[in-house]
Write an enzyme that holds these catalytic residues in place. Structure first.
Site, PDB file in Angstrom:
ATOM      1  N   ASP A   1       0.845  -1.201   0.000  1.00 49.06           N
ATOM      2  CA  ASP A   1       0.000   0.000   0.000  1.00 49.06           C
ATOM      3  C   ASP A   1       0.877   1.246   0.000  1.00 49.06           C
ATOM      4  O   ASP A   1       1.636   1.471   0.943  1.00 49.06           O
ATOM      5  CB  ASP A   1      -0.897  -0.025   1.243  1.00 49.06           C
ATOM      6  CG  ASP A   1      -1.982   1.033   1.210  1.00 49.06           C
ATOM      7  OD1 ASP A   1      -1.909   1.941   0.368  1.00 49.06           O
ATOM      8  OD2 ASP A   1      -2.900   0.956   2.042  1.00 49.06           O
TER       9      ASP A   1
ATOM     10  N   HIS B   1      -8.959  -1.406  -8.201  1.00 55.59           N
ATOM     11  CA  HIS B   1      -8.692  -0.259  -7.325  1.00 55.59           C
ATOM     12  C   HIS B   1      -7.528   0.588  -7.841  1.00 55.59           C
ATOM     13  O   HIS B   1      -7.610   1.823  -7.856  1.00 55.59           O
ATOM     14  CB  HIS B   1      -8.394  -0.763  -5.907  1.00 55.59           C
ATOM     15  CG  HIS B   1      -8.133   0.327  -4.910  1.00 55.59           C
ATOM     16  ND1 HIS B   1      -9.144   1.088  -4.363  1.00 55.59           N
ATOM     17  CD2 HIS B   1      -6.967   0.786  -4.370  1.00 55.59           C
ATOM     18  CE1 HIS B   1      -8.616   1.960  -3.523  1.00 55.59           C
ATOM     19  NE2 HIS B   1      -7.309   1.809  -3.515  1.00 55.59           N
TER      20      HIS B   1
END
Length: 410
Positions: free
Chosen positions: A222, A318
């Site tokens: 991330d 995403h």
């Protein structure tokens, strides 16, 4: 050992740090005032400067432990009391970040972080939209603090959202972070009361042989797409420029922080095969590389198709939907902590992400991207936004100044 040291050296020092910790832990814990403190490792000796053009904790590398706290001014407290509080907080932050004791309201240091060193401690301060009316500074409230729009994944708890004042604490040692938290809470005294507090964590620097982009609790890397300080437009994206409206000049060199408590529905996510998870994200789970090929840092090829003619990075992935290429160049600096608050009444983990992002303009940063995600992100069914906050974070304090002085003494 130099007190200022790049976090990248922590990995090399990790092995010796473990030996020192194992051999010296008992004597360090039992040390008296007459005994010499244990030698600090590279992690413990790293100091982040309090004074500077920008506040610490924005571009500082991710820290192992974090506390986010919002305060509301007490009834009757106004601009004068807020200024005195910011002066106390800034003084305490400067000492704590240097690894020095602070007496606070008790007349003595608690000793919580005795012998720990600075441990990359940062303390960052921000103002919520309601702060300006309560201090008589409405004319100085910047338009960037206009309320965030609602989103379909929102299940927001008002009691854990927003606030007059916001403090972000980060450190690479849990006791150092808690020590700072207690000092900040004590210095608030009768001027402000805690509205909400959230506690988070990241991987400890030095835990791996080479630095890696952080993983979240879904196991995904991330932060790959974050703007980098070396980018020519980094400051333009993250920090408020000088030379704007005089009423908002106090914010020059500062930034806007959007804070979201995002619960991850981990039981549902973990039922998916890894290949399905990767299609939801648009990146390989093992190393963060885009499904279009390459390594983590390889640019995504959003038009590349497989032998079956289908896009390798799905339309609703995403990574595709949140990419600057699909949002007119909009980007924000994400600097989160993970959290775990036990098991909910339904038996599922109360865990997820304390999402913190920094940008020069929330409307062009967070809001632009979140609106796009809100319209079809494959990850959305596995997330629930449970709290939200938006804060204007002043620029750094020069030597002899306190944070927010240009606003509160304008």
């Amino acid at each position: 050992m130099s007190r200022r040291r790049l976090l990248g050296t922590a990995g090399a020092a990790g092995a010796t740090g473990l030996v020192i910790g194992a051999a010296g832990g008992a004597t360090g814990y039992a040390a008296t005032r007459d005994e010499a403190p244990a030698a600090l490792t590279a992690v413990g000796s790293t100091e982040v400067m309090f004074h500077g053009k920008h506040q610490p904790g924005i571009t500082t590398p991710l820290q192992a432990r974090g506390h986010l706290v919002a305060f509301d001014l007490a009834p009757g407290a106004g601009r004068k009391e807020a200024a005195a509080l910011m002066r106390r907080w800034s003084s305490a932050a400067q000492r704590l970040m240097a690894g020095e004791p602070t007496t606070g309201g008790t007349g003595h240091d608690t000793g919580i972080a005795l012998d720990a060193g600075p441990s990359s401690l940062t303390i960052t301060f921000g103002f919520g939209a309601t702060f300006f009316a309560r201090t008589g500074l409405t004319d100085h409230r910047p338009p960037g603090l206009d309320a965030l729009p609602p989103f379909s994944a929102d299940h927001l708890d008002a009691g854990r959202s927003n606030g007059d004042l916001w403090v972000q604490i980060g450190a690479d040692d849990a006791l150092v972070a808690f020590h700072a938290l207690r000092a900040v809470q004590k210095e608030a005294a009768s001027t402000a009361t805690v509205r909400w507090q959230m506690d988070g964590f990241n991987r400890t620097p030095g835990a791996t042989a080479k630095p890696l982009t952080a993983r979240n609790l879904m196991g995904q890397i991330d932060g790959t797409g974050n703007p980098k300080p070396a980018d020519s437009d980094f400051d333009q994206r993250v920090f408020v420029p000088a030379g704007g409206d005089d009423a908002y000049e106090w914010l020059a060199g500062g930034s806007y922080a959007v804070v979201r408590r995002i619960r991850m529905l981990l039981d549902d996510w973990e039922k998916l095969p890894v290949e399905h998870q990767e299609r939801v994200i648009g990146r390989r789970k093992s190393d963060g590389a885009p499904l279009s090929g390459g390594t983590e840092t390889t640019a995504m090829d959003l038009d590349k198709a497989g032998p079956d003619g289908k896009l390798l990075i799905p339309d609703n992935a995403h990574a595709r939907i949140s990419s600057p290429e699909r949002n007119s160049g909009a980007a924000m600096l994400r600097r989160p902590f993970s959290y775990h608050d036990g098991i909910s009444s339904d038996g599922t983990p109360d865990a997820g992400l304390l999402f913190i992002c920094w940008q020069a303009d929330p409307l062009r940063g967070f809001v632009t991207v979140q609106r796009k995600l809100d319209r079809g992100d494959a990850l959305s069914p596995f997330l629930r936004h449970e709290a939200s906050g938006l804060f204007a974070v002043p620029g750094g304090a020069a030597a002899g100044e306190y944070v927010g002085q240009r606003l509160l003494e304008s």
